[in-house]
Design a protein around this motif. Structure first.
Motif, PDB file in Angstrom:
ATOM      1  N   LEU A 179       0.807  -1.218   0.000  1.00 15.46           N
ATOM      2  CA  LEU A 179       0.000   0.000   0.000  1.00 15.46           C
ATOM      3  C   LEU A 179       0.841   1.270   0.000  1.00 15.46           C
ATOM      4  N   THR A 237      -1.382   3.993   2.037  1.00 16.93           N
ATOM      5  CA  THR A 237      -2.294   4.936   1.395  1.00 16.93           C
ATOM      6  C   THR A 237      -3.630   4.290   1.105  1.00 16.93           C
ATOM      7  N   GLU A 238      -4.681   5.077   1.314  1.00 14.72           N
ATOM      8  CA  GLU A 238      -6.023   4.746   0.826  1.00 14.72           C
ATOM      9  C   GLU A 238      -6.443   5.872  -0.114  1.00 14.72           C
ATOM     10  N   VAL A 273      -9.064   7.657  -2.815  1.00 13.63           N
ATOM     11  CA  VAL A 273     -10.467   7.755  -3.223  1.00 13.63           C
ATOM     12  C   VAL A 273     -10.585   8.847  -4.274  1.00 13.63           C
ATOM     13  N   GLN A 308     -15.181   1.061   4.077  1.00 12.07           N
ATOM     14  CA  GLN A 308     -14.619   1.723   2.907  1.00 12.07           C
ATOM     15  C   GLN A 308     -13.295   2.396   3.260  1.00 12.07           C
ATOM     16  N   SER A 309     -12.753   3.120   2.295  1.00 12.80           N
ATOM     17  CA  SER A 309     -11.380   3.620   2.416  1.00 12.80           C
ATOM     18  C   SER A 309     -11.191   4.526   3.620  1.00 12.80           C
ATOM     19  N   ARG A 348     -11.104   2.393   6.848  1.00 10.08           N
ATOM     20  CA  ARG A 348      -9.889   1.589   6.933  1.00 10.08           C
ATOM     21  C   ARG A 348      -8.672   2.457   7.242  1.00 10.08           C
ATOM     22  N   ALA A 349      -8.601   3.620   6.616  1.00  7.98           N
ATOM     23  CA  ALA A 349      -7.471   4.511   6.882  1.00  7.98           C
ATOM     24  C   ALA A 349      -7.477   4.997   8.322  1.00  7.98           C
ATOM     25  N   ARG A 394      -3.563   4.969   8.268  1.00 11.89           N
ATOM     26  CA  ARG A 394      -3.054   5.255   6.936  1.00 11.89           C
ATOM     27  C   ARG A 394      -3.359   6.708   6.542  1.00 11.89           C
ATOM     28  N   LEU A 398      -5.350   9.020   3.983  1.00 15.51           N
ATOM     29  CA  LEU A 398      -6.486   9.014   3.073  1.00 15.51           C
ATOM     30  C   LEU A 398      -6.334  10.170   2.092  1.00 15.51           C
TER      31      LEU A 398
END
Length: 320
Positions: A119, A175-176, A178, A205-206, A209-210, A215, A217
Protein backbone atom coordinates in the motif's frame (compact mmCIF):
# COMPACT_ATOMS: atom_id res chain seq x y z
CA UNK A 1 1.80 48.37 -1.88
CA UNK A 2 4.51 50.00 0.25
CA UNK A 3 7.04 49.79 -2.59
CA UNK A 4 4.55 51.38 -4.98
CA UNK A 5 4.03 54.21 -2.49
CA UNK A 6 7.80 54.80 -2.27
CA UNK A 7 8.14 54.84 -6.07
CA UNK A 8 5.26 57.29 -6.48
CA UNK A 9 6.61 59.73 -3.89
CA UNK A 10 10.14 59.48 -5.25
CA UNK A 11 9.09 60.21 -8.84
CA UNK A 12 6.76 63.05 -7.91
CA UNK A 13 9.20 64.84 -5.63
CA UNK A 14 12.53 63.75 -7.11
CA UNK A 15 13.98 67.27 -7.28
CA UNK A 16 13.63 67.65 -3.50
CA UNK A 17 15.17 64.32 -2.42
CA UNK A 18 18.81 65.29 -2.86
CA UNK A 19 18.84 67.96 -0.19
CA UNK A 20 16.72 65.96 2.26
CA UNK A 21 18.80 62.78 2.11
CA UNK A 22 22.14 64.56 2.13
CA UNK A 23 21.15 66.23 5.37
CA UNK A 24 19.88 62.95 6.83
CA UNK A 25 22.99 60.98 5.88
CA UNK A 26 25.66 63.54 6.72
CA UNK A 27 24.13 64.34 10.12
CA UNK A 28 24.92 68.02 9.68
CA UNK A 29 23.70 70.45 12.31
CA UNK A 30 22.17 72.55 9.61
CA UNK A 31 18.65 71.28 9.14
CA UNK A 32 16.87 72.00 5.93
CA UNK A 33 13.69 73.89 6.65
CA UNK A 34 10.82 72.28 4.84
CA UNK A 35 8.10 74.33 6.43
CA UNK A 36 5.64 75.47 3.86
CA UNK A 37 5.82 79.12 2.80
CA UNK A 38 3.72 81.38 4.98
CA UNK A 39 4.21 79.28 8.14
CA UNK A 40 6.27 81.06 10.81
CA UNK A 41 9.28 79.25 12.25
CA UNK A 42 8.87 78.98 16.03
CA UNK A 43 12.66 78.98 16.55
CA UNK A 44 12.96 82.68 15.61
CA UNK A 45 13.36 84.94 18.63
CA UNK A 46 14.71 82.18 20.89
CA UNK A 47 18.40 82.80 20.35
CA UNK A 48 18.65 80.84 17.12
CA UNK A 49 19.02 82.44 13.77
CA UNK A 50 16.30 81.56 11.34
CA UNK A 51 17.44 79.41 8.46
CA UNK A 52 16.33 80.97 5.22
CA UNK A 53 17.00 77.83 3.24
CA UNK A 54 13.61 76.75 1.95
CA UNK A 55 12.65 74.08 -0.50
CA UNK A 56 10.13 75.13 -3.14
CA UNK A 57 7.15 73.22 -1.84
CA UNK A 58 4.43 74.50 -4.11
CA UNK A 59 3.12 70.97 -4.51
CA UNK A 60 3.66 70.04 -0.84
CA UNK A 61 1.44 72.58 0.91
CA UNK A 62 -0.20 70.01 3.10
CA UNK A 63 1.33 69.29 6.49
CA UNK A 64 0.24 65.67 6.04
CA UNK A 65 2.52 65.32 3.02
CA UNK A 66 5.44 66.78 4.99
CA UNK A 67 4.79 64.39 7.88
CA UNK A 68 4.71 61.41 5.55
CA UNK A 69 7.98 62.59 4.03
CA UNK A 70 9.66 62.56 7.45
CA UNK A 71 8.30 59.07 8.17
CA UNK A 72 9.49 57.82 4.80
CA UNK A 73 12.97 59.27 5.42
CA UNK A 74 13.25 57.43 8.74
CA UNK A 75 12.05 54.17 7.18
CA UNK A 76 14.57 54.38 4.35
CA UNK A 77 17.33 55.14 6.85
CA UNK A 78 16.70 51.77 8.52
CA UNK A 79 18.65 49.10 6.58
CA UNK A 80 16.36 46.19 7.52
CA UNK A 81 14.02 44.92 10.15
CA UNK A 82 15.91 43.79 13.23
CA UNK A 83 16.08 40.02 13.61
CA UNK A 84 14.73 39.30 10.12
CA UNK A 85 16.98 37.32 7.83
CA UNK A 86 15.63 37.65 4.32
CA UNK A 87 18.32 35.36 2.91
CA UNK A 88 16.75 32.38 4.70
CA UNK A 89 13.82 32.55 2.27
CA UNK A 90 16.15 31.69 -0.59
CA UNK A 91 18.33 29.16 1.19
CA UNK A 92 18.29 25.78 -0.61
CA UNK A 93 16.41 22.96 1.08
CA UNK A 94 18.30 19.69 1.52
CA UNK A 95 16.75 16.23 1.67
CA UNK A 96 18.41 13.59 3.84
CA UNK A 97 16.73 10.20 4.05
CA UNK A 98 17.62 6.72 5.26
CA UNK A 99 15.74 3.67 6.47
CA UNK A 100 14.84 5.13 9.87
CA UNK A 101 14.67 8.91 9.48
CA UNK A 102 13.89 11.56 6.88
CA UNK A 103 14.99 15.19 7.14
CA UNK A 104 13.89 18.04 4.86
CA UNK A 105 15.51 21.30 5.78
CA UNK A 106 15.04 21.71 9.52
CA UNK A 107 12.12 19.25 9.83
CA UNK A 108 12.75 15.60 10.70
CA UNK A 109 10.53 12.55 11.13
CA UNK A 110 11.23 9.07 12.41
CA UNK A 111 10.13 6.35 9.99
CA UNK A 112 8.52 3.03 10.80
CA UNK A 113 8.17 -0.07 8.69
CA UNK A 114 4.72 -0.40 7.08
CA UNK A 115 2.57 -3.39 7.93
CA UNK A 116 1.35 -3.60 4.33
CA UNK A 117 4.20 -2.57 2.02
CA UNK A 118 2.01 -3.09 -1.03
CA UNK A 119 0.00 0.00 0.00
CA UNK A 120 3.05 2.30 -0.02
CA UNK A 121 3.46 4.24 -3.31
CA UNK A 122 6.65 3.62 -5.27
CA UNK A 123 8.23 5.11 -8.38
CA UNK A 124 7.42 8.77 -7.69
CA UNK A 125 10.72 9.99 -6.21
CA UNK A 126 13.86 10.64 -8.22
CA UNK A 127 17.38 11.63 -7.29
CA UNK A 128 17.18 15.20 -8.61
CA UNK A 129 14.20 16.88 -6.95
CA UNK A 130 13.55 20.58 -7.75
CA UNK A 131 13.72 23.09 -4.93
CA UNK A 132 10.06 24.04 -5.39
CA UNK A 133 9.04 20.42 -4.81
CA UNK A 134 11.31 20.18 -1.77
CA UNK A 135 9.61 23.23 -0.31
CA UNK A 136 6.22 21.51 -0.70
CA UNK A 137 7.56 18.28 0.79
CA UNK A 138 8.97 20.16 3.78
CA UNK A 139 5.58 21.82 4.34
CA UNK A 140 3.79 18.44 4.18
CA UNK A 141 6.28 16.95 6.62
CA UNK A 142 5.77 19.85 9.02
CA UNK A 143 1.97 19.49 8.96
CA UNK A 144 2.25 15.74 9.40
CA UNK A 145 4.42 16.23 12.47
CA UNK A 146 1.79 18.41 14.20
CA UNK A 147 -1.10 16.18 13.14
CA UNK A 148 -2.91 18.44 10.68
CA UNK A 149 -4.83 17.46 7.56
CA UNK A 150 -3.87 19.29 4.36
CA UNK A 151 -5.59 20.48 1.20
CA UNK A 152 -3.44 20.80 -1.93
CA UNK A 153 -5.09 23.21 -4.34
CA UNK A 154 -3.89 24.27 -7.75
CA UNK A 155 -4.52 24.34 -11.51
CA UNK A 156 -5.52 21.22 -13.46
CA UNK A 157 -2.76 18.68 -13.85
CA UNK A 158 -1.07 15.78 -12.08
CA UNK A 159 1.26 17.92 -9.96
CA UNK A 160 -0.82 17.76 -6.76
CA UNK A 161 -1.23 13.99 -6.93
CA UNK A 162 2.46 13.42 -7.76
CA UNK A 163 3.43 15.60 -4.82
CA UNK A 164 1.22 13.67 -2.40
CA UNK A 165 2.46 10.31 -3.68
CA UNK A 166 6.07 11.43 -3.48
CA UNK A 167 5.64 12.42 0.13
CA UNK A 168 4.00 9.10 1.01
CA UNK A 169 6.80 7.19 -0.68
CA UNK A 170 9.40 9.29 1.12
CA UNK A 171 7.84 8.65 4.54
CA UNK A 172 6.79 5.02 3.85
CA UNK A 173 3.13 5.70 4.60
CA UNK A 174 0.34 3.33 3.62
CA UNK A 175 -2.29 4.94 1.40
CA UNK A 176 -6.02 4.75 0.83
CA UNK A 177 -6.96 6.55 -2.40
CA UNK A 178 -10.47 7.75 -3.22
CA UNK A 179 -11.39 9.48 -6.50
CA UNK A 180 -14.46 11.62 -5.87
CA UNK A 181 -17.08 12.28 -8.55
CA UNK A 182 -20.55 13.76 -8.66
CA UNK A 183 -21.91 10.22 -8.20
CA UNK A 184 -20.01 9.61 -4.95
CA UNK A 185 -22.27 9.00 -1.94
CA UNK A 186 -21.64 8.84 1.78
CA UNK A 187 -21.63 5.03 1.66
CA UNK A 188 -18.55 5.20 -0.60
CA UNK A 189 -16.71 6.94 2.24
CA UNK A 190 -18.05 5.08 5.28
CA UNK A 191 -19.51 1.59 4.83
CA UNK A 192 -21.19 -0.32 2.03
CA UNK A 193 -23.64 -3.14 2.55
CA UNK A 194 -22.77 -6.30 0.67
CA UNK A 195 -24.13 -9.84 0.42
CA UNK A 196 -21.83 -12.84 0.62
CA UNK A 197 -23.01 -16.41 0.90
CA UNK A 198 -26.59 -15.29 1.43
CA UNK A 199 -25.62 -13.10 4.40
CA UNK A 200 -25.73 -9.31 4.45
CA UNK A 201 -22.88 -7.46 6.16
CA UNK A 202 -21.21 -4.04 6.17
CA UNK A 203 -17.86 -3.59 4.45
CA UNK A 204 -15.54 -0.79 5.59
CA UNK A 205 -14.62 1.72 2.91
CA UNK A 206 -11.38 3.62 2.42
CA UNK A 207 -11.99 6.37 5.00
CA UNK A 208 -12.82 3.87 7.76
CA UNK A 209 -9.89 1.59 6.93
CA UNK A 210 -7.47 4.51 6.88
CA UNK A 211 -8.73 5.79 10.25
CA UNK A 212 -8.48 2.40 11.97
CA UNK A 213 -5.13 1.33 10.50
CA UNK A 214 -3.41 4.73 10.68
CA UNK A 215 -3.05 5.26 6.94
CA UNK A 216 -3.17 8.40 4.81
CA UNK A 217 -6.49 9.01 3.07
CA UNK A 218 -6.17 10.85 -0.26
CA UNK A 219 -9.35 12.49 -1.56
CA UNK A 220 -8.89 13.56 -5.17
CA UNK A 221 -11.45 15.76 -6.91
CA UNK A 222 -12.91 17.13 -3.72
CA UNK A 223 -14.64 19.95 -5.62
CA UNK A 224 -16.67 17.50 -7.74
CA UNK A 225 -18.79 15.95 -5.00
CA UNK A 226 -22.18 17.18 -3.94
CA UNK A 227 -22.31 19.49 -0.95
CA UNK A 228 -24.17 16.96 1.22
CA UNK A 229 -21.54 14.19 0.87
CA UNK A 230 -18.33 15.51 2.36
CA UNK A 231 -19.87 16.80 5.61
CA UNK A 232 -20.04 13.16 6.74
CA UNK A 233 -16.27 13.48 7.21
CA UNK A 234 -16.52 16.67 9.28
CA UNK A 235 -16.54 14.93 12.64
CA UNK A 236 -13.82 12.49 11.56
CA UNK A 237 -11.56 15.36 10.50
CA UNK A 238 -12.18 17.55 13.52
CA UNK A 239 -12.64 15.13 16.43
CA UNK A 240 -11.50 11.84 14.86
CA UNK A 241 -14.95 10.37 15.53
CA UNK A 242 -17.51 8.74 13.25
CA UNK A 243 -20.68 6.73 13.78
CA UNK A 244 -20.73 3.70 11.48
CA UNK A 245 -23.75 1.98 10.00
CA UNK A 246 -23.02 -1.33 11.74
CA UNK A 247 -23.27 0.28 15.19
CA UNK A 248 -19.57 0.83 15.84
CA UNK A 249 -18.23 4.19 16.91
CA UNK A 250 -14.83 5.49 15.93
CA UNK A 251 -13.27 7.66 18.63
CA UNK A 252 -9.98 9.53 18.93
CA UNK A 253 -6.94 7.70 20.26
CA UNK A 254 -6.61 10.02 23.29
CA UNK A 255 -10.17 9.38 24.45
CA UNK A 256 -9.90 5.65 23.78
CA UNK A 257 -6.70 5.39 25.84
CA UNK A 258 -8.34 7.23 28.75
CA UNK A 259 -11.33 4.88 28.62
CA UNK A 260 -8.97 1.93 28.52
CA UNK A 261 -7.55 3.02 31.88
CA UNK A 262 -11.02 2.83 33.44
CA UNK A 263 -12.43 -0.17 31.53
CA UNK A 264 -11.11 -3.42 30.14
CA UNK A 265 -10.63 -4.17 26.46
CA UNK A 266 -13.59 -6.57 26.54
CA UNK A 267 -15.88 -3.86 27.91
CA UNK A 268 -14.85 -1.43 25.19
CA UNK A 269 -15.44 -4.11 22.57
CA UNK A 270 -18.91 -4.71 23.98
CA UNK A 271 -19.62 -0.99 23.70
CA UNK A 272 -18.46 -1.30 20.09
CA UNK A 273 -15.85 1.42 20.41
CA UNK A 274 -13.05 1.47 17.83
CA UNK A 275 -9.81 3.38 18.26
CA UNK A 276 -8.74 5.82 15.52
CA UNK A 277 -4.99 5.56 15.02
CA UNK A 278 -3.01 8.67 15.93
CA UNK A 279 -1.13 8.48 12.60
CA UNK A 280 -4.31 8.85 10.53
CA UNK A 281 -4.06 11.80 8.11
CA UNK A 282 -6.11 13.19 5.22
CA UNK A 283 -4.70 14.81 2.07
CA UNK A 284 -7.34 16.46 -0.11
CA UNK A 285 -6.64 17.37 -3.74
CA UNK A 286 -8.82 19.87 -5.56
CA UNK A 287 -9.19 22.76 -7.96
CA UNK A 288 -10.13 26.31 -6.96
CA UNK A 289 -13.82 26.76 -7.64
CA UNK A 290 -14.37 29.34 -9.05
CA UNK A 291 -12.79 29.87 -11.56
CA UNK A 292 -12.87 26.16 -12.38
CA UNK A 293 -16.06 24.16 -12.55
CA UNK A 294 -17.14 22.53 -9.33
CA UNK A 295 -18.64 23.12 -5.91
CA UNK A 296 -16.84 25.32 -3.36
CA UNK A 297 -16.15 23.68 -0.02
CA UNK A 298 -18.41 24.42 2.90
CA UNK A 299 -16.75 26.78 5.41
CA UNK A 300 -16.94 24.21 8.27
CA UNK A 301 -15.23 21.59 6.13
CA UNK A 302 -12.72 24.03 4.65
CA UNK A 303 -11.61 25.08 8.12
CA UNK A 304 -10.51 21.50 8.89
CA UNK A 305 -7.65 21.67 6.38
CA UNK A 306 -4.37 23.52 6.07
CA UNK A 307 -4.29 24.61 2.42
CA UNK A 308 -1.32 25.11 0.12
CA UNK A 309 -1.24 26.28 -3.48
CA UNK A 310 0.66 23.88 -5.75
CA UNK A 311 1.33 25.55 -9.08
CA UNK A 312 2.57 23.87 -12.22
CA UNK A 313 6.31 23.42 -12.63
CA UNK A 314 8.17 25.06 -15.53
CA UNK A 315 8.74 22.85 -18.52
CA UNK A 316 12.48 22.44 -17.88
CA UNK A 317 11.94 21.01 -14.38
CA UNK A 318 8.61 19.26 -14.97
CA UNK A 319 10.35 16.09 -16.17
CA UNK A 320 11.82 15.27 -12.77
Amino acid sequence: MFKAFIATVFIKYSKYWKGVFLQAISGSEKVVNIIAPGVEDSSVGRGREKDNTYLPLEEMRSRGAISRLHVLTRILATPRIQGYNASSLYAPVRLISDQTKVTIGDISKELREPKNPELVPIGYLHSDIPQSVLQHLRWLLQKDQIGQDVFLIGPPGPQRRLLAMSYLQLTKRETEFVTLTRDTTDTDLKQRREIRGGTSFYHDQSAVRAAIDGRVLILEGIEKTERNVLPVLNNLLENREMQLEDGRLLIASQRYDKLLQEHTQEELDQMRLVRVDENFRVIALGLPSPPYQGHPLDPPLRSRFQARNVSSLPYKVSLW
